[in-house]
Design a protein around this motif. Structure first.
Motif, PDB file in Angstrom:
ATOM      1  N   LEU A 158      59.926  36.115 -43.359  1.00 45.57           N
ATOM      2  CA  LEU A 158      58.960  35.802 -42.312  1.00 45.57           C
ATOM      3  C   LEU A 158      59.693  35.776 -40.972  1.00 45.57           C
ATOM      4  N   ASP A 159      59.441  36.781 -40.136  1.00 42.28           N
ATOM      5  CA  ASP A 159      60.204  36.992 -38.907  1.00 42.28           C
ATOM      6  C   ASP A 159      59.503  36.371 -37.708  1.00 42.28           C
ATOM      7  N   GLU A 160      60.298  35.759 -36.812  1.00 41.92           N
ATOM      8  CA  GLU A 160      59.788  35.080 -35.608  1.00 41.92           C
ATOM      9  C   GLU A 160      58.700  34.065 -35.985  1.00 41.92           C
ATOM     10  N   ILE A 161      59.059  33.185 -36.899  1.00 46.11           N
ATOM     11  CA  ILE A 161      58.111  32.244 -37.485  1.00 46.11           C
ATOM     12  C   ILE A 161      57.540  31.277 -36.453  1.00 46.11           C
ATOM     13  N   GLN A 162      58.249  31.048 -35.340  1.00 40.89           N
ATOM     14  CA  GLN A 162      57.752  30.102 -34.333  1.00 40.89           C
ATOM     15  C   GLN A 162      56.482  30.600 -33.648  1.00 40.89           C
ATOM     16  N   GLU A 163      56.146  31.888 -33.844  1.00 40.92           N
ATOM     17  CA  GLU A 163      54.914  32.431 -33.263  1.00 40.92           C
ATOM     18  C   GLU A 163      53.671  32.030 -34.065  1.00 40.92           C
ATOM     19  N   TRP A 164      53.867  31.464 -35.251  1.00 46.87           N
ATOM     20  CA  TRP A 164      52.766  31.058 -36.133  1.00 46.87           C
ATOM     21  C   TRP A 164      52.430  29.601 -35.820  1.00 46.87           C
ATOM     22  N   ASP A 165      51.242  29.340 -35.322  1.00 47.09           N
ATOM     23  CA  ASP A 165      50.850  27.974 -34.954  1.00 47.09           C
ATOM     24  C   ASP A 165      51.038  27.018 -36.130  1.00 47.09           C
ATOM     25  N   GLU A 166      51.590  25.828 -35.833  1.00 40.62           N
ATOM     26  CA  GLU A 166      51.851  24.816 -36.859  1.00 40.62           C
ATOM     27  C   GLU A 166      52.678  25.390 -38.011  1.00 40.62           C
ATOM     28  N   TRP A 167      53.708  26.164 -37.631  1.00 39.96           N
ATOM     29  CA  TRP A 167      54.493  26.877 -38.628  1.00 39.96           C
ATOM     30  C   TRP A 167      55.178  25.940 -39.612  1.00 39.96           C
ATOM     31  N   ASP A 168      55.568  24.739 -39.173  1.00 39.72           N
ATOM     32  CA  ASP A 168      56.281  23.850 -40.086  1.00 39.72           C
ATOM     33  C   ASP A 168      55.378  23.358 -41.215  1.00 39.72           C
ATOM     34  N   THR A 169      54.125  23.023 -40.871  1.00 40.88           N
ATOM     35  CA  THR A 169      53.165  22.591 -41.896  1.00 40.88           C
ATOM     36  C   THR A 169      52.848  23.728 -42.859  1.00 40.88           C
ATOM     37  N   LYS A 170      52.680  24.923 -42.318  1.00 41.22           N
ATOM     38  CA  LYS A 170      52.344  26.080 -43.158  1.00 41.22           C
ATOM     39  C   LYS A 170      53.525  26.467 -44.060  1.00 41.22           C
ATOM     40  N   LEU A 171      54.724  26.401 -43.507  1.00 38.46           N
ATOM     41  CA  LEU A 171      55.899  26.708 -44.323  1.00 38.46           C
ATOM     42  C   LEU A 171      56.058  25.713 -45.466  1.00 38.46           C
ATOM     43  N   ARG A 172      55.806  24.442 -45.180  1.00 43.79           N
ATOM     44  CA  ARG A 172      55.939  23.443 -46.239  1.00 43.79           C
ATOM     45  C   ARG A 172      54.951  23.746 -47.367  1.00 43.79           C
ATOM     46  N   TRP A 173      53.724  24.127 -47.030  1.00 41.13           N
ATOM     47  CA  TRP A 173      52.734  24.427 -48.071  1.00 41.13           C
ATOM     48  C   TRP A 173      53.180  25.632 -48.894  1.00 41.13           C
ATOM     49  N   LEU A 174      53.638  26.692 -48.224  1.00 40.22           N
ATOM     50  CA  LEU A 174      54.107  27.877 -48.949  1.00 40.22           C
ATOM     51  C   LEU A 174      55.287  27.544 -49.849  1.00 40.22           C
ATOM     52  N   HIS A 175      56.151  26.675 -49.373  1.00 38.23           N
ATOM     53  CA  HIS A 175      57.309  26.260 -50.155  1.00 38.23           C
ATOM     54  C   HIS A 175      56.893  25.431 -51.365  1.00 38.23           C
ATOM     55  N   ASP A 176      56.005  24.476 -51.135  1.00 37.18           N
ATOM     56  CA  ASP A 176      55.688  23.492 -52.177  1.00 37.18           C
ATOM     57  C   ASP A 176      54.878  24.067 -53.329  1.00 37.18           C
ATOM     58  N   ILE A 177      54.144  25.163 -53.091  1.00 34.56           N
ATOM     59  CA  ILE A 177      53.356  25.713 -54.207  1.00 34.56           C
ATOM     60  C   ILE A 177      54.250  26.427 -55.216  1.00 34.56           C
ATOM     61  N   GLY A 178      55.489  26.785 -54.821  1.00 32.19           N
ATOM     62  CA  GLY A 178      56.468  27.277 -55.776  1.00 32.19           C
ATOM     63  C   GLY A 178      56.376  28.744 -56.134  1.00 32.19           C
ATOM     64  N   ASP A 179      55.511  29.503 -55.451  1.00 31.77           N
ATOM     65  CA  ASP A 179      55.348  30.924 -55.782  1.00 31.77           C
ATOM     66  C   ASP A 179      56.359  31.828 -55.080  1.00 31.77           C
ATOM     67  N   PHE A 180      57.029  31.306 -54.043  1.00 33.71           N
ATOM     68  CA  PHE A 180      57.763  32.201 -53.148  1.00 33.71           C
ATOM     69  C   PHE A 180      59.203  31.749 -52.928  1.00 33.71           C
ATOM     70  N   ASN A 181      60.077  32.733 -52.796  1.00 33.92           N
ATOM     71  CA  ASN A 181      61.441  32.540 -52.309  1.00 33.92           C
ATOM     72  C   ASN A 181      61.407  32.926 -50.828  1.00 33.92           C
ATOM     73  N   ILE A 182      61.662  31.982 -49.923  1.00 34.87           N
ATOM     74  CA  ILE A 182      61.317  32.168 -48.520  1.00 34.87           C
ATOM     75  C   ILE A 182      62.549  32.239 -47.624  1.00 34.87           C
TER      76      ILE A 182
END
Length: 420
Positions: free
Chosen positions: A99-123
């Motif tokens: 995921l490139d230039e992630i700071q351009e995604w609004d509320e990126w920290d909350t969204k990243l945590r959700w993607l991380h916590d569901i366990g489907d992805f190596n990020i």
């Protein structure tokens, strides 16, 4: 919406048309359960490192996607929507995401945590904001994240060589160093030797990474501060001294505003602040700091042909930063000053001073006491394991007062194999 695999393949196609300068830095290392973050200024090569890794993984048959968040359609997606689109491409199995230039995604920290916590992805993520550094990562991601600072190309990467062995090789290397001092290490700038490229990078940092992100209202005032601060590289400053100097230039900004301006420039990786060496937190907070630029192209753009000594010092600082980021994150950097003597860089791990590094354009009888004897005195005081004096050209070993000082030319210091 265009398919995510199609986006990935389009960017991989562009990679094949890009001239490659091999890097000596790898992606951050961590487990599949960590978010791995690359941070650094724009156009420094983070995207290239990502795409090269994506290509290698795809050739191995792995499930992988590269998603740049400067794409408007991607920025519109919620985390759940993005996960659904990914599963449309890969219905089963763990998927590696870049995921490139992630700071351009609004509320990126909350969204990243959700993607991380569901366990489907190596990020893996990249960004042009120091909010992605381990020391500043938002609390939502603590314990889930490792990061690495990516700096512009080193002289070692540009030269592609070990130590030269003939006068021909050495002469060629010196010409390369002259160009490096002028043009710095942004890949596009180095390949084109273009002043316009330097201006483009600086303007992008100014508007996109600072003005848009921090919403400064007085753009004209900030621009005055911005360019003045650039001129201070290698020098000492306090916020009050900056306020006084800017007032003399007609800028009536208060100390808090100036602090905010410098903080924004630092968060965008345009510059770094170096603190004094001290065991007292109060002394560190009250003492002047030194400023260094992320790349010498900016210094050459505004102050051409001047201050070679400060440029050498800035290059030495950046090489020490590469060692800290690429090889040994436990290193701490500071400068030393006690009113009687000064040393440009104290390199330590915990309470152990690994090296003192002093920088001067040339060594001569008039500065021998300050540069050599002063370095020896501080080295004894701090119990330093190694004393190094970097000059433009000289190379020799000085043994005096029971200590050894290695005098090394800049090119040799920059090639001494710090990266791994």
């Amino acid at each position: 919406m265009i398919g995510l695999r199609e986006i990935t393949l389009e960017y991989l196609g562009a990679l094949e048309k890009t001239e490659e300068i091999p890097r000596e830095v790898d992606l951050p290392r961590g487990s599949n359960m960590d978010i791995k973050a690359m941070v650094g200024p724009r156009r420094v090569g983070k995207t290239f490192l990502m795409l090269r890794t994506v290509k290698d993984l795809m050739e191995k048959g792995e499930r992988v996607l590269y998603l740049p968040f400067d794409e408007p359609e991607l920025r519109k997606l919620s985390a759940r929507q993005l996960a659904e689109e990914i599963r449309r491409e890969f219905p089963e199995g763990r998927v590696t995401l870049f995921l490139d230039e992630i700071q351009e995604w609004d509320e990126w920290d909350t969204k990243l945590r959700w993607l991380h916590d569901i366990g489907d992805f190596n990020i893996y993520v990249s960004g042009s904001s120091s909010a992605l550094l381990s020391s500043e990562i938002p609390s939502k991601l603590r314990g889930r994240h490792v990061s690495k600072l990516i700096l512009p190309l080193s002289f070692r990467e540009i030269s592609g060589k070990e130590q030269p062995t003939t006068f021909r090789e050495r002469g060629k290397l010196r010409k390369l160093l002259d160009d490096y001092i002028k043009w710095g290490g942004f890949p596009e700038v180095w390949l084109t030797k273009s002043r316009e490229k330097v201006i483009s990078i600086l303007e992008t940092i100014f508007y996109r990474d600072i003005i848009e992100r921090f919403a400064f209202r007085d753009v004209k005032e900030f621009r005055e501060v911005f360019y003045y601060v650039l001129s201070l590289y290698g020098g000492y400053f306090t916020y009050r001294s900056l306020q006084r100097a800017l007032k003399g230039l007609g800028v009536e900004a208060n100390v808090k505003t100036i602090m905010n301006y410098l903080h924004a420039m630092e968060l965008s990786f345009l510059l770094f602040e170096l603190p004094i060496f001290s065991t007292s937190t109060k002394t560190i907070m009250r003492s002047p700091r030194k400023l260094y630029l992320v790349d010498m192209a900016f210094a050459s753009l505004f102050f051409r042909g001047q201050d070679t000594g400060r440029k050498i010092e800035n290059l030495v600082f950046l090489e020490l930063m590469r060692e800290k980021s690429y090889r040994n994150p436990l290193l701490e950097l500071s400068y030393y000053s006690d009113g009687k003597g000064e040393v440009d860089f104290v390199v330590r791990v915990g309470n152990i001073v690994r090296e003192l590094v002093q920088v001067t354009y040339e060594l001569n009888p008039s500065n021998y006491e300050r540069e050599v004897l002063g370095l020896i005195k501080v080295g004894k005081r701090l119990g330093a394991e190694k004393l190094t004096l970097v000059t433009m050209d000289e190379e020799k070993t000085i043994r005096e007062r029971g200590k050894t000082v290695e005098v090394v030319p800049l090119w040799k210091f920059l090639l001494r194999g710090r990266q791994s």
